[in-house]
Scaffold this motif. Structure first.
Motif, PDB file in Angstrom:
ATOM      1  N   LYS A 153      33.415  35.457 -26.918  1.00  0.00           N
ATOM      2  CA  LYS A 153      34.353  35.625 -25.463  1.00  0.00           C
ATOM      3  C   LYS A 153      32.683  37.250 -24.959  1.00  0.00           C
ATOM      4  CE  LYS A 153      37.209  40.390 -24.666  1.00  0.00           C
ATOM      5  NZ  LYS A 153      37.962  41.046 -24.901  1.00  0.00           N
ATOM      6  N   LEU A 154      32.833  36.712 -24.143  1.00  0.00           N
ATOM      7  CA  LEU A 154      32.019  37.325 -22.966  1.00  0.00           C
ATOM      8  C   LEU A 154      32.991  38.646 -22.182  1.00  0.00           C
ATOM      9  CD1 LEU A 154      30.089  34.448 -21.122  1.00  0.00           C
ATOM     10  CD2 LEU A 154      29.207  35.909 -23.507  1.00  0.00           C
ATOM     11  N   SER A 155      32.137  39.455 -21.951  1.00  0.00           N
ATOM     12  CA  SER A 155      32.498  40.643 -21.369  1.00  0.00           C
ATOM     13  C   SER A 155      31.452  41.473 -20.421  1.00  0.00           C
ATOM     14  CB  SER A 155      33.794  41.786 -21.836  1.00  0.00           C
ATOM     15  OG  SER A 155      32.994  42.369 -22.435  1.00  0.00           O
ATOM     16  N   VAL A 156      31.654  42.209 -19.333  1.00  0.00           N
ATOM     17  CA  VAL A 156      31.366  42.712 -18.448  1.00  0.00           C
ATOM     18  C   VAL A 156      31.021  43.983 -17.890  1.00  0.00           C
ATOM     19  CG1 VAL A 156      31.721  41.297 -16.413  1.00  0.00           C
ATOM     20  CG2 VAL A 156      29.012  42.001 -16.874  1.00  0.00           C
ATOM     21  N   ASP A 157      29.647  44.393 -17.870  1.00  0.00           N
ATOM     22  CA  ASP A 157      30.095  46.115 -17.285  1.00  0.00           C
ATOM     23  C   ASP A 157      30.744  46.364 -15.834  1.00  0.00           C
ATOM     24  OD1 ASP A 157      27.733  44.807 -16.243  1.00  0.00           O
ATOM     25  OD2 ASP A 157      26.733  47.449 -15.755  1.00  0.00           O
ATOM     26  N   ARG A 158      30.011  44.933 -15.049  1.00  0.00           N
ATOM     27  CA  ARG A 158      31.035  45.523 -13.467  1.00  0.00           C
ATOM     28  C   ARG A 158      31.142  43.285 -13.294  1.00  0.00           C
ATOM     29  NH1 ARG A 158      26.610  48.208 -10.156  1.00  0.00           N
ATOM     30  NH2 ARG A 158      25.195  46.600 -11.764  1.00  0.00           N
ATOM     31  N   SER A 159      32.174  43.548 -11.985  1.00  0.00           N
ATOM     32  CA  SER A 159      32.414  42.485 -11.983  1.00  0.00           C
ATOM     33  C   SER A 159      30.929  41.859 -10.509  1.00  0.00           C
ATOM     34  CB  SER A 159      33.936  42.083 -11.365  1.00  0.00           C
ATOM     35  OG  SER A 159      34.596  43.081 -10.117  1.00  0.00           O
ATOM     36  N   THR A 160      30.826  42.831  -9.797  1.00  0.00           N
ATOM     37  CA  THR A 160      30.550  42.606  -8.642  1.00  0.00           C
ATOM     38  C   THR A 160      28.912  43.442  -8.861  1.00  0.00           C
ATOM     39  OG1 THR A 160      32.176  42.849  -7.203  1.00  0.00           O
ATOM     40  CG2 THR A 160      29.377  42.985  -6.308  1.00  0.00           C
ATOM     41  N   ILE A 161      27.768  43.157  -8.729  1.00  0.00           N
ATOM     42  CA  ILE A 161      26.242  43.732  -8.191  1.00  0.00           C
ATOM     43  C   ILE A 161      25.774  43.442  -7.025  1.00  0.00           C
ATOM     44  CG2 ILE A 161      25.991  43.685 -11.252  1.00  0.00           C
ATOM     45  CD1 ILE A 161      24.225  41.306 -10.179  1.00  0.00           C
ATOM     46  N   TYR A 162      24.615  43.972  -7.201  1.00  0.00           N
ATOM     47  CA  TYR A 162      23.933  43.878  -5.390  1.00  0.00           C
ATOM     48  C   TYR A 162      23.059  43.081  -6.063  1.00  0.00           C
ATOM     49  CZ  TYR A 162      26.001  49.130  -5.305  1.00  0.00           C
ATOM     50  OH  TYR A 162      27.118  49.870  -5.461  1.00  0.00           O
ATOM     51  N   ALA A 163      22.424  41.787  -4.465  1.00  0.00           N
ATOM     52  CA  ALA A 163      21.753  40.976  -4.325  1.00  0.00           C
ATOM     53  C   ALA A 163      20.375  41.932  -4.264  1.00  0.00           C
ATOM     54  CB  ALA A 163      22.614  39.775  -3.716  1.00  0.00           C
ATOM     55  N   ASP A 164      19.966  42.928  -5.008  1.00  0.00           N
ATOM     56  CA  ASP A 164      19.030  43.617  -4.398  1.00  0.00           C
ATOM     57  C   ASP A 164      17.560  43.275  -5.400  1.00  0.00           C
ATOM     58  OD1 ASP A 164      19.053  44.676  -6.858  1.00  0.00           O
ATOM     59  OD2 ASP A 164      19.948  46.658  -5.740  1.00  0.00           O
ATOM     60  N   GLY A 165      18.206  42.184  -5.882  1.00  0.00           N
ATOM     61  CA  GLY A 165      16.229  41.885  -7.000  1.00  0.00           C
ATOM     62  C   GLY A 165      16.427  43.039  -8.586  1.00  0.00           C
ATOM     63  N   GLU A 166      17.354  44.179  -7.770  1.00  0.00           N
ATOM     64  CA  GLU A 166      16.572  45.244  -9.292  1.00  0.00           C
ATOM     65  C   GLU A 166      17.820  45.712  -9.659  1.00  0.00           C
ATOM     66  OE1 GLU A 166      15.214  48.227  -7.635  1.00  0.00           O
ATOM     67  OE2 GLU A 166      15.552  47.577  -5.454  1.00  0.00           O
ATOM     68  N   ASP A 167      19.164  44.866  -9.307  1.00  0.00           N
ATOM     69  CA  ASP A 167      20.886  45.747  -9.902  1.00  0.00           C
ATOM     70  C   ASP A 167      20.714  44.391 -11.183  1.00  0.00           C
ATOM     71  OD1 ASP A 167      22.365  47.093 -10.544  1.00  0.00           O
ATOM     72  OD2 ASP A 167      23.968  46.455  -9.103  1.00  0.00           O
ATOM     73  N   VAL A 168      21.444  44.982 -11.707  1.00  0.00           N
ATOM     74  CA  VAL A 168      21.713  44.014 -13.299  1.00  0.00           C
ATOM     75  C   VAL A 168      23.513  44.015 -14.151  1.00  0.00           C
ATOM     76  CG1 VAL A 168      19.521  44.212 -14.350  1.00  0.00           C
ATOM     77  CG2 VAL A 168      20.744  46.652 -14.898  1.00  0.00           C
ATOM     78  N   ALA A 169      23.562  42.634 -14.891  1.00  0.00           N
ATOM     79  CA  ALA A 169      25.082  43.047 -14.910  1.00  0.00           C
ATOM     80  C   ALA A 169      24.285  42.753 -16.596  1.00  0.00           C
ATOM     81  CB  ALA A 169      25.623  41.406 -14.933  1.00  0.00           C
ATOM     82  N   ILE A 170      25.818  44.167 -17.164  1.00  0.00           N
ATOM     83  CA  ILE A 170      25.188  44.044 -18.569  1.00  0.00           C
ATOM     84  C   ILE A 170      26.136  43.395 -19.301  1.00  0.00           C
ATOM     85  CG2 ILE A 170      24.600  45.561 -21.095  1.00  0.00           C
ATOM     86  CD1 ILE A 170      24.056  47.936 -18.568  1.00  0.00           C
TER      87      ILE A 170
END
Length: 835
Positions: free
Chosen positions: A716-733
């Motif tokens: 099972k996978l889950s993630v902290d947010r469904s949308t991140i920023y396409a800025d080369g810095e933001d991350v999905a956990i």
């Protein structure tokens, strides 16, 4: 407010201010929303992308770009070929910053030396004089400077690097920095080629350490290129001090303007105050002053805000002050600082007060590293970690034991987390004082910070060298008060606080020594007291039997000899009104200082959550007594194959009046919950389930159940947010779990999982919270530890769908059903970057 909403709000704010007194830009708004507070005509460009990296060498110059080979390196300015165009770096590794090369190194079992000299204290990574081949790193980058920048002052600014840094630009040596935590910068104006390409090279030597814990290596914080007029606001010299008079806030404004030009100049300073909603609510200005060449002048003014919105943990209202410098009628420089309006008081009889309300400090100490990335945390991880602590009711963080990264302070400001800010070196020598100055100037506008700590457990200065300790402390306290008269100063002491460094401080901090505060308070009734470091409970997430052969600790009540359980230290605080509260050691597990075991333990087990932020059972004790919502937590799990018919301790943390326990449907009775305590039973294990029912005023309010699960069958996978920023810095956990055939999480699963990332993103780190795991944090595989693992995926500067795929990696016939999960990388205004 969501980050994207904040960016859009700031765009509107900028338009309002631009129409009035300052030409703020959309780029400045995007910067301000993410921590780089810069406004036009000043430019602050992110210098994080497109670096090259290679290892140097600590003893062999032939393996260190020839640096130091003939002892004539600094004989002529401009001779460093590795910092010139045409130098061959094609075989170097491409990296973006922040970057920690230590986390990428293999673990080394080396316990040579005594005490903190051992590699164990730094997480068994091969750094130091005995490992010259992995203790020095080189960074190199080419960049363009337009011809239009002629006449401006241009600085390269480092938020922090570990540890000994040499900077070169266009073949010229620029400067050196020799501590691992404070920011530093160099004016490179005279060394640049305008309208052309330029080269910067940075040598980082991590041979020597500052602390006794994992510290990483490299350019692990942001780097910036800042361009400004020769007449400009001094670095961190804009200060907003606030005083409350009823519902009116009086703002005392101060700014230092520097003239680096070739001629004298007359300057005028104006301030514009923007409220949390983005509305201009006040302004002020100071009379013109003449500033000589290479001189500076201090400008002051006052203004008032009626019906001021106060800053507090539940309502983190942030204002901004835009400071503009005018030469004639033209704005030549501007800066922006955020601040909050609040009042703090430490009372020797009643503890801590915020805005007139009594508040107990429900705090944790934290080091700065995280699973997968070491100390090179993307900004989003700072907010993630603060959020984990807030979820359990924590309201304060002590930065142990160093000046924090700016993004952590900003996260606390915006999210409503108080902070005790601590310097690294307790000394009144020039280096120690410089570190102290940098910390206070950088963060004195932060409403989150409620006090300054000048040191930690300096037992020599407390006992054997008490006379020197008192003098050193007095000098540091005096400097704190000079730079910031609004906050108290403390030091964390692991003894009786009767002498040495304790004498000059405003606020008395005790580390662990719970038998001393009562006597100190009786003998010193006029001095406020708090627990600067408490508890040191140790546990391994998901383990319920202490087993030295496996280096794991039970989750019930493990403590080190000097420590206390969460229940013991918190009862101690709550039974004494004069205690302001305290900071538990630690919120997160951290690399290095493995306790209570050595190899193969490579991290501590002090954390209330593990290195990934996955809660241990202690987390729920704090949540029951620190947070306001009804709480119920039942443990252990109920997967005890092979222990049928034996007794298993069953505990419950709750703030309800009573809790009832059922085992396979049979009640073992209700028990009253002691205040700040827990309830427990001895239950005979048989497969099935245990269930806890919480009652308040006779009414059942919560139920929690633990089932005996089947074997792992699916991922099972889950993630902290469904949308991140396409800025080369933001991350999905991402969180990775194993489920049985009925869809239940398997709490003992240890399957190895392989990962694949598709779309505009990349995997930058993995972890599982196991203090004994020797797998690489940069691998595309990771074993689950007691059912959990974490994957950190970073976007690039391209919008689209990023997908993480997880499959079994062990090749067994019982492979788990794979999982896929996607997040959307959304286009946003980018922070301006160096090209």
């Amino acid at each position: 407010m969501a980050e994207l909403d904040r960016r859009q709000m700031l765009l509107s704010t900028c338009a309002v201010v631009a129409a009035g007194i300052s030409p703020l830009t959309a780029q400045a708004a995007a910067q301000s929303a993410t921590g780089a507070q810069s406004v036009a005509p000043r430019e602050r460009l992110l210098f994080d992308f497109d670096w090259k990296f290679t290892f140097g060498h600590g003893t062999d110059p032939t393996k260190d770009l020839g640096f130091g080979f003939g002892q004539a390196d600094f004989s002529k300015t401009g001779k460093f070929e590795f910092a010139k165009l045409g130098f061959k770096d094609e075989n170097w590794t491409s990296v973006n910053l922040p970057h920690d090369w230590a986390v990428e190194l293999p673990f080394v079992h080396d316990d040579a030396g005594e005490g903190d000299a051992q590699l164990r204290s730094h997480g068994y990574k091969p750094l130091g004089r005995r490992y010259p081949e992995t203790s020095v790193g080189w960074y190199r980058r080419e960049f363009a400077i337009p011809a239009s920048d002629q006449g401006r002052r241009i600085w390269v600014e480092f938020d922090g690097a570990f540890r000994d840094v040499l900077v070169f630009v266009n073949g010229c040596f620029i400067g050196r920095n020799t501590n691992g935590y404070t920011p530093f910068r160099f004016d490179v104006t005279d060394f640049l080629a305008y309208g052309a390409q330029n080269v910067i090279a940075v040598r980082v030597d991590a041979t020597y350490g500052d602390g006794w814990f994992y510290e990483g290596a490299g350019l692990y914080r942001h780097v910036w290129l800042t361009k400004m007029d020769a007449l400009h606001v001094g670095q961190w010299e804009s200060v907003v001090n606030t005083e409350l008079a009823g519902d009116t806030a009086v703002l005392a404004l101060r700014t230092t303007v520097v003239n680096s030009g070739a001629s004298g100049a007359d300057a005028r300073v104006k301030w514009t105050i923007i409220d949390p909603a983005g509305t201009v609510v006040a302004s002020a200005e100071a009379p013109r002053q003449a500033i000589a060449v290479d001189g500076m002048a201090v400008f002051t003014a006052r203004t008032e805000l009626t019906r001021a919105a106060l800053w507090a943990p539940g309502t983190p209202n942030l204002y901004s002050a835009v400071v503009s410098v005018e030469r004639g009628d033209t704005i030549v420089d501007a800066d922006q600082v955020s601040f909050g309006i609040r009042h703090t008081r430490f009372d020797p009889d009643r503890g801590f007060f915020l805005n007139g309300q009594h508040v107990k400090l429900q705090g944790v100490c934290n080091h700065q590293d995280h699973a997968g990335v070491g100390v090179a945390l993307p900004d989003r991880l700072q907010r993630f970690r603060v959020g984990v602590m807030q979820d359990m009711g924590c309201n304060a963080i002590r930065t142990s034991h160093n000046m924090p990264t700016p993004e952590l302070v900003e996260a606390c400001d915006r999210m409503g987390m108080m902070m005790l800010c601590e310097t690294r070196q307790m000394s009144s020598n020039p280096e120690g004082m410089a570190q102290l100055d940098e910390m206070i100037k950088r963060y004195r506008n932060s409403p989150a910070i409620i006090g300054w700590s000048i040191g930690n457990e300096e037992f020599l200065l407390q006992k054997d060298m008490a006379e020197q300790g008192a003098k050193i402390s007095a000098t540091m306290v005096r400097r704190c008060h000079e730079l910031d008269p609004t906050r108290l100063v403390t030091v964390a002491v692991n003894s009786d606080n009767k002498q040495g460094v304790s004498d000059p401080v405003d606020l008395i901090g005790f580390n662990y020594v719970q038998w001393f505060p009562d006597g100190f308070h009786k003998d010193n009734p006029g001095r406020p007291v708090f627990g600067s470091e408490t508890s040191s409970a140790v546990s391994t997430r998901g383990e319920y039997r202490t087993d030295p052969s496996r280096n794991v600790m039970s989750s019930y009540d493990g403590v080190v000899p000097w420590g206390q359980t969460p229940e013991d230290w918190w009862k101690f605080q709550m039974e004494r009104e004069w205690e302001a509260g305290g900071f538990a050691w630690t919120g997160f597990d951290y690399r290095g200082e493995p306790t209570p075991y050595n190899w193969p333990s490579i991290s501590s087990q002090f954390g209330i959550v593990d290195m990934c932020g996955f809660p241990k059972d202690y987390f729920y004790y704090y949540k029951a007594w620190w947070a306001k919502a009804p709480a119920l937590h039942l443990f252990p799990h109920w997967n005890w194959e092979g222990r049928e018919g034996t007794e298993v301790p069953v505990w419950v943390y709750s703030n309800a009046d009573e809790v009832e326990l059922l085992v396979n449907g049979k009640s073992l009775g209700r028990k009253a919950v002691p205040r700040f305590g827990h309830v427990e039973w001895k239950a005979t294990y048989a497969p099935g389930f245990i269930e806890a029912r919480a009652f308040t005023k006779g009414k059942r309010i919560l139920t929690q159940r633990r089932d005996t699960t089947g074997k792992p069958a699916a991922i099972k996978l889950s993630v902290d947010r469904s949308t991140i920023y396409a800025d080369g810095e933001d991350v999905a956990i991402f969180t990775v779990e194993a489920l049985d055939k009925k869809g239940r999480a398997v709490p003992v699963a240890g399957n190895k999982i392989a990962f694949k990332v598709s779309g505009p993103g990349k995997l930058i780190g993995v972890g599982n919270g196991d203090p004994n795991c020797l797998e690489s944090d940069k691998s595309m595989e990771r074993s689950l530890f007691n059912g959990l693992a974490q994957v950190i995926v970073q976007g690039v500067r391209q919008a689209g769908k990023i997908t993480l795929e997880a499959v079994s990696a062990d090749g067994s016939p019982d492979a788990l059903i794979p999982a896929r999960l996607s997040v959307t990388a959304q286009a946003v205004p980018l922070r301006p970057s160096v090209t």
